[in-house]
Design an enzyme around this catalytic site. Structure first.
Site, PDB file in Angstrom:
ATOM      1  N   ASP A 194       0.774  -1.215   0.286  1.00 18.52           N
ATOM      2  CA  ASP A 194       0.019   0.644   0.141  1.00 18.52           C
ATOM      3  C   ASP A 194       0.790   1.761   0.059  1.00 18.52           C
ATOM      4  O   ASP A 194       1.098   1.879   0.961  1.00 18.52           O
ATOM      5  CB  ASP A 194      -0.285   0.132   0.992  1.00 18.52           C
ATOM      6  CG  ASP A 194      -2.186   1.095   0.629  1.00 18.52           C
ATOM      7  OD1 ASP A 194      -2.400   1.792   0.092  1.00 18.52           O
ATOM      8  OD2 ASP A 194      -2.852   0.858   1.997  1.00 18.52           O
ATOM      9  N   GLU A 210     -12.136   9.047  10.764  1.00 19.56           N
ATOM     10  CA  GLU A 210     -12.656   8.688  12.221  1.00 19.56           C
ATOM     11  C   GLU A 210     -13.038  10.551  12.487  1.00 19.56           C
ATOM     12  O   GLU A 210     -12.098  11.553  12.076  1.00 19.56           O
ATOM     13  CB  GLU A 210     -11.459   8.774  13.247  1.00 19.56           C
ATOM     14  CG  GLU A 210     -12.007   7.845  14.512  1.00 19.56           C
ATOM     15  CD  GLU A 210     -10.934   7.586  15.420  1.00 19.56           C
ATOM     16  OE1 GLU A 210     -11.381   6.598  15.301  1.00 19.56           O
ATOM     17  OE2 GLU A 210     -10.230   7.992  15.896  1.00 19.56           O
ATOM     18  N   HIS A 267      -7.424   8.176   6.965  1.00 21.84           N
ATOM     19  CA  HIS A 267      -5.741   6.902   7.119  1.00 21.84           C
ATOM     20  C   HIS A 267      -6.226   5.469   5.954  1.00 21.84           C
ATOM     21  O   HIS A 267      -7.080   5.035   5.902  1.00 21.84           O
ATOM     22  CB  HIS A 267      -6.108   5.862   8.240  1.00 21.84           C
ATOM     23  CG  HIS A 267      -4.888   5.116   8.446  1.00 21.84           C
ATOM     24  ND1 HIS A 267      -4.599   3.747   9.036  1.00 21.84           N
ATOM     25  CD2 HIS A 267      -3.740   5.151   7.744  1.00 21.84           C
ATOM     26  CE1 HIS A 267      -4.003   3.089   8.396  1.00 21.84           C
ATOM     27  NE2 HIS A 267      -3.235   3.421   8.000  1.00 21.84           N
ATOM     28  N   ASN A 290       4.618   4.939   4.061  1.00 26.10           N
ATOM     29  CA  ASN A 290       4.784   3.468   3.323  1.00 26.10           C
ATOM     30  C   ASN A 290       5.389   4.369   2.002  1.00 26.10           C
ATOM     31  O   ASN A 290       4.907   4.398   1.202  1.00 26.10           O
ATOM     32  CB  ASN A 290       3.959   2.674   2.915  1.00 26.10           C
ATOM     33  CG  ASN A 290       3.122   1.634   4.098  1.00 26.10           C
ATOM     34  OD1 ASN A 290       3.911   1.754   5.284  1.00 26.10           O
ATOM     35  ND2 ASN A 290       2.667   0.896   4.006  1.00 26.10           N
ATOM     36  N   MET A 309      -8.987   2.047  16.132  1.00 29.85           N
ATOM     37  CA  MET A 309     -10.043   3.120  16.310  1.00 29.85           C
ATOM     38  C   MET A 309     -11.474   2.940  17.791  1.00 29.85           C
ATOM     39  O   MET A 309     -11.978   3.895  17.747  1.00 29.85           O
ATOM     40  CB  MET A 309     -11.074   2.352  15.370  1.00 29.85           C
ATOM     41  CG  MET A 309     -11.905   0.368  15.984  1.00 29.85           C
ATOM     42  SD  MET A 309     -13.076   0.314  14.542  1.00 29.85           S
ATOM     43  CE  MET A 309     -11.882   0.743  12.871  1.00 29.85           C
ATOM     44  N   SER A 336      -5.890   7.852  19.060  1.00 31.67           N
ATOM     45  CA  SER A 336      -4.845   8.183  18.803  1.00 31.67           C
ATOM     46  C   SER A 336      -3.602   9.863  18.937  1.00 31.67           C
ATOM     47  O   SER A 336      -4.391  10.530  20.128  1.00 31.67           O
ATOM     48  CB  SER A 336      -5.028   8.994  16.703  1.00 31.67           C
ATOM     49  OG  SER A 336      -5.613   7.828  16.200  1.00 31.67           O
ATOM     50  N   HIS A 383       3.804   5.840  13.630  1.00 28.40           N
ATOM     51  CA  HIS A 383       2.927   5.937  12.306  1.00 28.40           C
ATOM     52  C   HIS A 383       1.612   4.837  12.974  1.00 28.40           C
ATOM     53  O   HIS A 383       1.199   5.291  12.606  1.00 28.40           O
ATOM     54  CB  HIS A 383       3.349   5.015  10.983  1.00 28.40           C
ATOM     55  CG  HIS A 383       2.788   3.691  11.236  1.00 28.40           C
ATOM     56  ND1 HIS A 383       3.554   2.666  12.034  1.00 28.40           N
ATOM     57  CD2 HIS A 383       2.334   2.819  10.641  1.00 28.40           C
ATOM     58  CE1 HIS A 383       2.830   1.136  12.153  1.00 28.40           C
ATOM     59  NE2 HIS A 383       1.847   1.414  11.019  1.00 28.40           N
ATOM     60  N   GLY A 432       0.954  -0.235  16.304  1.00 26.43           N
ATOM     61  CA  GLY A 432       1.553  -1.806  16.553  1.00 26.43           C
ATOM     62  C   GLY A 432       0.643  -2.973  16.429  1.00 26.43           C
ATOM     63  O   GLY A 432       0.676  -2.900  18.035  1.00 26.43           O
TER      64      GLY A 432
END
Lengths: 146, 481
Positions: free
Chosen positions: B93, B204, B235, B330, B381, B385, B404, B407
């Site tokens: 991605d 979100e 995201h 990425n 979710m 964040s 990022h 994890g």
């Protein structure tokens, strides 16, 4: 235990890559190896018994070895998932001695599924990827990126 | 595998630990985090340390976990002449990333209309598997998006000047060449511009509560200036287009390795010299996918602004939904670093890691100079964040890179065994989080307990000194991809 109920079929393997999915396939012959691999791939996304057989797409592929041919086949199915907006549940691949493959998998449009796919598969990885001839037939191990 | 403790947050695997390692591998994180990593992470990061042209260290961030090729959270920088480029160091991605939008709204303004807002967003921002998109582009316009990136959005009314300024590299990776992209990638990408995708991708609606502000002055400077302020986080990445580019070039580079006498322990680390026809072609195609992802997130943003404005009955000006920042996690890019007193250009791969520029960087938009680059750390979710800022010491320690996300610690199948999707839906609803999802089974895979504790991850990069926390964002509405 394999999903087909015999010693041949596919099996999901847990915890190979934390956020992705893996499966192994055992088959008595090369055509079955590809058929079970196709089933394993789409069983990551949805329950195959809920995917009808209303539509067919033709696939023709060539490679110079078995390993690459299976990678191309599974990648082609994911390409068709996005471009034809379909998921597949029935596969009948035929592979000849020169690593040419023809198939016409059956499936249905994603929007017509009663239940949306639980996850999308982005791609087939080379991580721990294995395709080999065994004493019983063929074995494959595949990790897919979710 | 032997790990030497450099300090409380850096552990180093010496180059002598595995045959062929060219540099040491460094794992960043508290003792608790490092002890919790699965063994595959060490195997993978030390495989990365064997790649030709790697400089200084192969790094793994505190949110790291096992992936394929590089671990997730992996960072490695390569010499432009002697080094390689590898799709396995970027991921399928390409330019999966996160963006954060602030608003002038508070939770009190949004709660009464939250259900309507979620319904409209769920129906107008396509999510899940398949061919669904906000934009229906022809081939010519699609090609333009690949070369121009976010500036195409501005020219076509989908972006503001502030949006462009607040996207990493202004939303356009240079060197994109659509002639290096396969017909298949074009066909796969055409029908997906403006779509979230699946898995852990989301849109979100979040709040910033007073107790979640870690640095009030910086929060104010970034536009968070009222209690229980509403923000929106997106995201997602380059969808099928990027997946196909990566698949195509994984095969191409895998075949090219013989030609360049390259050998890796993991086939997913297939690579080619960056300065080779195959390496340059992959970079040019990868840049197309990176630009496609910037466009994707920008088009979704446009749709979010419309939805908020329509449902709440206020103008976009009153809404004040300004982009704080958009970061890729990425990607591979050429960046400048000071190494041993010399400034060098290197090709840095970040796979599940975010660029993290310090306040003195001249690459920052003027409004962030002296503050640092906003870094968005997407949690689960269920748990929220973080908004962080990059520090100058990150250049020396981690190639200007940081975490990022939180994890994963638990596989998807383990998560589904622990909770049913419907059960999690009810639990999140009772926590005040409105959920929209196409699949309840998919929802269960993203439960909060499947991820590391986000505070532990953020505390590690804070203590290490590579990022500075500003505030935490809590979800009140999540559209799961």
């Amino acid at each position: 235990m394999t999903v087909s109920g015999s010693e041949f079929g596919y099996r999901h393997i847990e915890d190979v890559a934390t956020s992705d999915a893996a499966f192994e396939v055992k088959a008595g012959n090369i055509n079955e190896l590809f058929m079970f691999s196709g089933q394993a791939l789409f069983s990551v996304m949805c329950d195959l018994d809920k995917v009808g057989h209303g539509q067919e797409i033709k696939i023709e592929l060539e490679s110079d070895n078995l390993e690459d041919l299976l990678y191309l086949y599974l990648s082609e199915l994911l390409y068709l998932k996005d471009t034809e907006d379909m998921v597949f549940s029935a596969f009948d691949p035929k592979i000849d001695g020169n690593y040419s493959l023809s198939d016409a998998p059956l499936g249905m449009k994603i929007e017509t599924l009663n239940e949306a796919p639980r996850v999308d598969i982005k791609a087939v990885t080379y991580y721990k990827y294995k395709v080999e001839k065994t004493d019983y037939g063929y074995y494959a191990f595949v990790v897919v990126d979710l | 595998m032997r790990k030497n403790k450099i300090n409380d947050y850096i552990y180093e695997i010496p180059a002598s630990e595995k045959e062929g390692m060219r540099v040491p591998a460094r794992i960043f994180g508290s003792r608790k985090i490092v002890q919790g990593l699965d063994e595959a992470v060490y195997e993978q990061i030390t495989n990365v340390a064997r790649l030709p042209g790697i400089r200084k260290y192969a790094c793994c961030m505190p949110d790291g976990h096992s992936g394929y090729g590089f671990p997730i959270g992996g960072v490695a920088a390569f010499d432009l002449n002697e080094g390689i480029i590898s799709p396995g160091g970027i991921g399928f991605d390409i330019n999966c990333g996160v963006r954060l939008l602030r608003t002038n709204l508070t939770e009190k303004d949004v709660r009464p209309k939250l259900k309507d807002l979620m319904d409209v967003l769920f129906h107008t921002v396509p999510s899940g598997t398949g061919k669904k998109a906000i934009l229906n582009l022809n081939q010519k316009d699609f090609e333009k998006t690949l070369v121009e990136g976010a500036s195409w959005c501005k020219d076509n009314g989908y972006a503001t000047d502030n949006d462009i300024e607040c996207i990493e590299d202004r939303g356009c990776l240079p060197g994109a060449d659509p002639s290096k992209v396969s017909e298949k990638a074009f066909k796969r990408g055409l029908g997906q511009v403006g779509s979230l995708g699946s898995g852990n991708h989301y849109l979100e609606i979040q709040t910033v509560n007073p107790e979640d502000i870690r640095d009030e002055e910086l929060a104010h400077k970034l536009g968070f200036d009222r209690e229980n302020q509403i923000a929106v986080m997106v995201h997602c990445g380059s969808r099928g287009f990027g997946h196909q580019v990566a698949t195509d070039y994984l095969v191409t580079l895998s075949r090219a390795m013989k030609k360049y006498d390259l050998h890796t322990r993991d086939r997913e680390l297939a690579c080619a010299p960056f300065d080779s026809p195959e390496g340059r072609d992959y970079y040019a195609a990868m840049a197309c996918a990176a630009n496609n992802a910037f466009v994707n997130r920008q088009v979704i943003t446009h749709r979010i602004r419309e939805a908020f404005s329509n449902i709440l009955g206020i103008s976009q000006r009153e809404l004040g939904m300004n982009l704080i920042f958009d970061v890729a996690h990425n990607i591979a890019k050429i960046e400048r670093f000071k190494i041993n007193g010399n400034t060098v250009k290197l090709l840095v791969h970040r796979k599940g890691s975010t660029r993290n520029l310090g306040p003195s960087s001249d690459l920052l938009p003027p409004k962030y100079r002296g503050i640092g680059q906003p870094v968005l750390v997407g949690g689960s979710m269920q748990t929220g964040s973080y908004l962080l800022l990059g520090t100058d010491s990150s250049e020396e320690l981690s190639f200007n890179s940081t975490v990022h996300g939180s994890g994963r610690v638990m596989s998807r199948s383990q998560a589904k065994k622990r909770v049913r999707g419907r059960e999690l839906f009810n639990e999140m609803t009772s926590q005040g989080i409105a959920i929209r999802t196409a699949s309840f089974a998919g929802l269960a895979e993203e439960a909060g307990f499947a991820y590391k504790n986000l505070n532990d991850v953020v505390d590690s990069v804070t203590s290490l000194g590579i990022s500075k926390p500003v505030l935490r964002l809590k979800p009140i509405g999540n559209i799961k991809g």
